[in-house]
Design an enzyme around this catalytic site. Structure first.
Site, short mmCIF file in Angstrom:
data_model
loop_
_atom_site.label_atom_id
_atom_site.label_comp_id
_atom_site.label_asym_id
_atom_site.label_seq_id
_atom_site.Cartn_x
_atom_site.Cartn_y
_atom_site.Cartn_z
N CYS A 1 0.82 -1.21 0.00
CA CYS A 1 0.00 0.00 0.00
C CYS A 1 0.86 1.26 0.00
O CYS A 1 1.45 1.58 -1.02
CB CYS A 1 -0.99 -0.03 1.16
SG CYS A 1 -2.31 1.18 1.00
N HIS B 1 -2.98 -5.24 1.66
CA HIS B 1 -2.26 -5.43 2.93
C HIS B 1 -2.22 -6.90 3.33
O HIS B 1 -3.02 -7.32 4.17
CB HIS B 1 -2.96 -4.66 4.04
CG HIS B 1 -2.91 -3.18 3.89
ND1 HIS B 1 -1.81 -2.43 4.25
CD2 HIS B 1 -3.82 -2.30 3.41
CE1 HIS B 1 -2.05 -1.16 4.00
NE2 HIS B 1 -3.26 -1.04 3.49
N GLU C 1 -0.38 -8.19 5.33
CA GLU C 1 -0.05 -8.25 6.76
C GLU C 1 -1.30 -8.21 7.63
O GLU C 1 -1.20 -8.45 8.84
CB GLU C 1 0.92 -7.11 7.12
CG GLU C 1 0.32 -5.70 7.14
CD GLU C 1 0.24 -5.04 5.76
OE1 GLU C 1 0.39 -5.76 4.74
OE2 GLU C 1 0.01 -3.81 5.71
#
Lengths: 209, 295
Positions: free
Chosen positions: A82, A181, A183
């Site tokens: 991002c 994302h 993560e």
């Protein structure tokens, strides 16, 4: 954990903890990188999600751009999610005119391309380098890749709906970037892919030493 | 799978992206620009900063949509705006404007003295204030995607922010140390849902980002709050009620980022001019304290 590569997560601002968590789960040695001196120890570097305008500003104030460019020029693998993708892109649209990037990824990225926060979304995307199973991707005020230069490999596009064909993951040599994302989800395959990039480079440089 | 908007993950994830940052109250486009230039991670658009609401009194409401829209056009960082506690009508208006986050805030005059907004009804994420863990978990149950300590807004007195942050984190530490069969009573005492209490006990933190707010006026205030465990900082009146807003904004950003390096915080504190005048919380009549708004 001797022998595990050290993968730093640039900690100017953003979701540093989530990246460190994913990398650690995969057996990599990972920690937030808050001081310039830590860059020397990095076998790989993640630029996390965050607010790209702010991240760029903080990087300039504290003198991170040149050291980061040197690290990239040395071929150390980098992964940006991002805002991190924006930081790695050579050109950014819909940003402040003074927004500086590390560069190295020959792409044009459009900031907040999908809209504001109320338009943020999650959806499955096909990312063949991760296998057949789609990757559940979380897009938050996300950028997209408007165009890619030669030598940039497109790793994922949105596969259905009105935005079908939009590029959301790319790789150019040692530089990996996603609009979304990874993560924020428990699926660690994108991080696994990056750790593999880092490990194979570490092995190559050990072999040539 | 089709695209899903307004999910918990997308709402909470947005707050994760703000971590390590400073969110600044601004009343017009010019201040918003100063905040963005200084490195703010987001701005909070409102008509009057808390110190002025305190000084002028009267009913404090959601800001003029035109002002909010003007700020949204001016800056590229996220824009937040405040709705009154329980005022879902204001929240609907703010969502239709496309603001990035709504603060259901005790700084404004409450619209409902019993119920908060059902935040799960909205696509836009909400941040809410809390003075303790139970309050934080009740807000999360209603759909809040981010929590901030309440502190005491508009005073420049950091003591309540400290109290609330220590209280929330202390109660989390206490939960962590409890036996599983003690968590039922803990949930009862916290007046929070059992499942959420178990999750906090297991993870050792809230399931959402925890910022600090309410009285932060100096770089050293910000650095201390980060060391106490805040994920980031809201600064309300502290910047634009000070002598040199631009310098103070930059200094608070620097101190928030380098919170564990006193020499950098010291550099940030130098020659900043006057801080906001400030009111001691202890001198405020109880009915003028904002921390008690919200239930």
């Amino acid at each position: 954990m001797s022998g595990a590569p050290f993968i730093g997560v640039l900690a100017l601002q953003g979701d540093v903890r989530e990246h460190v968590g994913a990398l650690t789960r995969l057996g990599a040695d990972s920690a937030p990188v808050r001081a310039l001196e830590q860059l020397d120890a990095c076998d790989g570097l993640v630029i996390p999600g965050g607010e790209s305008t702010t991240m760029s500003r903080l990087a300039r104030i504290d003198g991170w751009f040149e050291p980061l460019r040197s690290l990239r020029a040395a071929g150390v693998p980098m992964f940006g999610s991002c805002a991190g993708m924006i930081m790695l892109a050579d050109q950014v649209l819909d940003a402040r005119p003074d927004q500086e990037t590390v560069g190295g990824l020959d792409v044009v990225v459009r900031r907040n391309a999908f809209g504001r926060q109320v338009d943020s979304f999650e959806m499955d995307v096909d990312m063949p380098v991760l296998g057949e199973r789609p990757f559940h991707a979380v897009f938050i005020r996300a950028p997209w890749v408007e165009s890619v230069g030669q030598g940039v490999e497109v790793l994922a596009e949105i596969s259905a709906g009105e935005r079908a064909g939009t590029i959301v993951a790319v790789r150019q040599g040692p530089v990996l970037a996603t609009s979304f994302h990874p993560e924020l989800t428990p699926d660690d395959r994108v991080h696994r892919y990056f750790v593999d990039m880092v490990e194979s480079r570490v092995e190559r440089s050990r072999g040539s030493a | 799978m089709n695209e899903q908007v307004g999910t918990d993950r997308v709402k909470r994830g947005m707050a994760e992206m703000l971590k390590g940052g400073v969110i600044m109250d601004v009343v017009d486009a010019e201040q918003a620009k100063i905040a963005e230039d200084a490195g703010a991670v987001a701005v909070m658009a409102l008509e009057r900063v808390p110190a002025d609401i305190r000084a002028q009194g009267g009913v404090a409401r959601m800001s003029d949509p035109e002002m909010i829209a003007g700020i949204m056009e001016t800056v590229s960082i996220p824009v937040m705006a405040k709705a009154r506690i329980g005022h879902f009508g204001e929240a609907q208006v703010l969502q239709s404007l496309g603001v990035d986050y709504i603060d259901e805030s005790e700084v404004l005059t409450p619209a409902d003295y019993a119920n908060h907004i059902d935040k799960s009804d909205f696509t836009v994420p909400f941040v809410c204030g809390a003075t303790n863990l139970g309050e934080a978990l009740r807000r999360i149950t209603e759909g809040a995607a981010m929590i901030r300590s309440k502190g005491e807004a508009g005073t420049g007195d950091v003591s309540n922010a400290v109290t609330h942050m220590r209280k929330i984190l202390g109660e989390i530490r206490k939960l962590r140390s409890m036996a599983e069969d003690e968590l039922f009573v803990a949930a009862k005492e916290l007046q929070a849902p059992y499942d959420l209490v178990v999750e906090v006990a297991r993870e050792g933190r809230l399931p959402v980002v925890l910022f600090t707010a309410g009285g932060i006026a100096t770089p050293a205030d910000a650095a201390m709050m980060m060391q106490l465990g805040a994920d980031g900082v809201f600064v309300g009146s502290g910047i634009f009620k000070s002598g040199d807003p631009k310098a103070r904004a930059e200094a608070i950003v620097s101190a928030t980022r380098h919170y564990d390096k006193p020499e950098i915080v010291a550099e940030a504190c130098r020659g900043l001019g006057e801080a906001m005048v400030g009111i001691n919380v202890a001198d405020l009549p109880v009915h003028h304290r904002l921390e008690d708004r919200g239930w």
